[in-house]
Design a protein around this motif. Structure first.
Motif, PDB file in Angstrom:
ATOM      1  N   MET A   1       0.822  -1.180   0.000  1.00 58.13           N
ATOM      2  CA  MET A   1       0.000   0.000   0.000  1.00 58.13           C
ATOM      3  C   MET A   1       0.872   1.252   0.000  1.00 58.13           C
ATOM      4  O   MET A   1       0.595   2.193  -0.730  1.00 58.13           O
ATOM      5  CB  MET A   1      -0.929  -0.004   1.218  1.00 58.13           C
ATOM      6  N   ILE A   2       1.909   1.246   0.830  1.00 56.85           N
ATOM      7  CA  ILE A   2       2.782   2.415   0.915  1.00 56.85           C
ATOM      8  C   ILE A   2       3.468   2.662  -0.428  1.00 56.85           C
ATOM      9  O   ILE A   2       3.504   3.795  -0.916  1.00 56.85           O
ATOM     10  CB  ILE A   2       3.822   2.241   2.047  1.00 56.85           C
ATOM     11  N   ASP A   3       4.015   1.604  -1.037  1.00 55.39           N
ATOM     12  CA  ASP A   3       4.701   1.757  -2.316  1.00 55.39           C
ATOM     13  C   ASP A   3       3.764   2.287  -3.397  1.00 55.39           C
ATOM     14  O   ASP A   3       4.129   3.183  -4.155  1.00 55.39           O
ATOM     15  CB  ASP A   3       5.315   0.430  -2.768  1.00 55.39           C
ATOM     16  N   ARG A   4       2.569   1.751  -3.466  1.00 51.44           N
ATOM     17  CA  ARG A   4       1.611   2.209  -4.485  1.00 51.44           C
ATOM     18  C   ARG A   4       1.192   3.646  -4.234  1.00 51.44           C
ATOM     19  O   ARG A   4       1.031   4.428  -5.164  1.00 51.44           O
ATOM     20  CB  ARG A   4       0.389   1.297  -4.507  1.00 51.44           C
ATOM     21  N   THR A   5       1.000   3.998  -2.980  1.00 52.33           N
ATOM     22  CA  THR A   5       0.606   5.369  -2.661  1.00 52.33           C
ATOM     23  C   THR A   5       1.728   6.337  -3.001  1.00 52.33           C
ATOM     24  O   THR A   5       1.482   7.396  -3.593  1.00 52.33           O
ATOM     25  CB  THR A   5       0.212   5.487  -1.179  1.00 52.33           C
ATOM     26  N   LYS A   6       2.951   5.987  -2.655  1.00 55.19           N
ATOM     27  CA  LYS A   6       4.091   6.844  -2.989  1.00 55.19           C
ATOM     28  C   LYS A   6       4.218   7.013  -4.501  1.00 55.19           C
ATOM     29  O   LYS A   6       4.498   8.109  -4.994  1.00 55.19           O
ATOM     30  CB  LYS A   6       5.383   6.283  -2.402  1.00 55.19           C
ATOM     31  N   ALA A   7       4.022   5.938  -5.247  1.00 56.01           N
ATOM     32  CA  ALA A   7       4.097   6.015  -6.704  1.00 56.01           C
ATOM     33  C   ALA A   7       3.015   6.938  -7.253  1.00 56.01           C
ATOM     34  O   ALA A   7       3.269   7.745  -8.148  1.00 56.01           O
ATOM     35  CB  ALA A   7       3.975   4.618  -7.316  1.00 56.01           C
ATOM     36  N   ALA A   8       1.815   6.823  -6.709  1.00 58.17           N
ATOM     37  CA  ALA A   8       0.717   7.692  -7.155  1.00 58.17           C
ATOM     38  C   ALA A   8       1.008   9.147  -6.827  1.00 58.17           C
ATOM     39  O   ALA A   8       0.780  10.041  -7.655  1.00 58.17           O
ATOM     40  CB  ALA A   8      -0.597   7.245  -6.504  1.00 58.17           C
ATOM     41  N   LEU A   9       1.523   9.408  -5.639  1.00 54.30           N
ATOM     42  CA  LEU A   9       1.863  10.778  -5.249  1.00 54.30           C
ATOM     43  C   LEU A   9       2.987  11.335  -6.127  1.00 54.30           C
ATOM     44  O   LEU A   9       2.950  12.494  -6.524  1.00 54.30           O
ATOM     45  CB  LEU A   9       2.250  10.837  -3.774  1.00 54.30           C
ATOM     46  N   ARG A  48       1.359   8.199   8.330  1.00 54.92           N
ATOM     47  CA  ARG A  48       1.692   9.609   8.132  1.00 54.92           C
ATOM     48  C   ARG A  48       3.191   9.808   7.949  1.00 54.92           C
ATOM     49  O   ARG A  48       3.623  10.599   7.107  1.00 54.92           O
ATOM     50  CB  ARG A  48       1.160  10.436   9.303  1.00 54.92           C
ATOM     51  N   VAL A  49       3.988   9.092   8.729  1.00 53.58           N
ATOM     52  CA  VAL A  49       5.444   9.195   8.598  1.00 53.58           C
ATOM     53  C   VAL A  49       5.901   8.582   7.276  1.00 53.58           C
ATOM     54  O   VAL A  49       6.663   9.193   6.515  1.00 53.58           O
ATOM     55  CB  VAL A  49       6.154   8.528   9.799  1.00 53.58           C
ATOM     56  N   ASP A  50       5.449   7.369   6.991  1.00 51.91           N
ATOM     57  CA  ASP A  50       5.886   6.670   5.782  1.00 51.91           C
ATOM     58  C   ASP A  50       5.522   7.420   4.505  1.00 51.91           C
ATOM     59  O   ASP A  50       6.254   7.370   3.521  1.00 51.91           O
ATOM     60  CB  ASP A  50       5.288   5.258   5.720  1.00 51.91           C
ATOM     61  N   LEU A  51       4.393   8.104   4.514  1.00 47.54           N
ATOM     62  CA  LEU A  51       3.951   8.855   3.333  1.00 47.54           C
ATOM     63  C   LEU A  51       4.394  10.312   3.368  1.00 47.54           C
ATOM     64  O   LEU A  51       4.128  11.059   2.433  1.00 47.54           O
ATOM     65  CB  LEU A  51       2.424   8.778   3.201  1.00 47.54           C
ATOM     66  N   ASN A  52       5.036  10.708   4.462  1.00 47.87           N
ATOM     67  CA  ASN A  52       5.454  12.100   4.660  1.00 47.87           C
ATOM     68  C   ASN A  52       4.254  13.044   4.524  1.00 47.87           C
ATOM     69  O   ASN A  52       4.331  14.094   3.877  1.00 47.87           O
ATOM     70  CB  ASN A  52       6.578  12.487   3.691  1.00 47.87           C
TER      71      ASN A  52
END
Length: 128
Positions: A1-9, A48-52
């Protein structure tokens, strides 16, 4: 989830909120129910930390399913989360399917409206 969210951002995407509707399995064992609140706080803070995204809106749904022995402990933990930008939408009272676990289609629609209202009322929409 974190990786996909970071990629989308990274590709210009925006995240307005996390919608969280989970916890039924934590109502079965006392140990899980008792630790639910601390684990949920950790999840919110870690996301919140992982996604900054320190102000990321987190909207949780108070459980509606009532046939597990420790549901009151989990619901209490949900209501008592005291972190910035965390909202609580209560599903208790919405109609359940015959399995006494899942919401009926009509109730899912109603919950969707409740979640949308909570998001729009937050004043945070679109900041992340």
């Amino acid at each position: 989830m974190i990786d996909r969210t970071k990629a989308a951002l990274a590709s210009g995407g925006k995240i307005g909120a996390v919608l969280w509707y989970q916890g039924e399995s934590d109502t079965v064992k006392y140990e899980d129910a008792y630790s639910y609140g601390a684990r949920l706080k950790k999840l919110i803070n870690d996301l919140r930390v992982d996604l900054n995204l320190p102000h990321l809106l987190f909207i949780q749904v108070g459980l509606a399913s009532g046939e597990r022995p420790y549901i009151k402990i989990v619901r209490k933990a949900q209501k008592e989360i005291r972190l910035p930008n965390v909202k609580y939408v209560d599903a208790l009272g919405l109609k359940l399917e015959s399995d006494h676990l899942h919401l009926t289609t009509q109730s899912q629609v109603q919950l969707g409206i409740m979640l949308a209202d909570s998001y729009l009322d937050s004043g945070l929409n679109g900041i992340c």
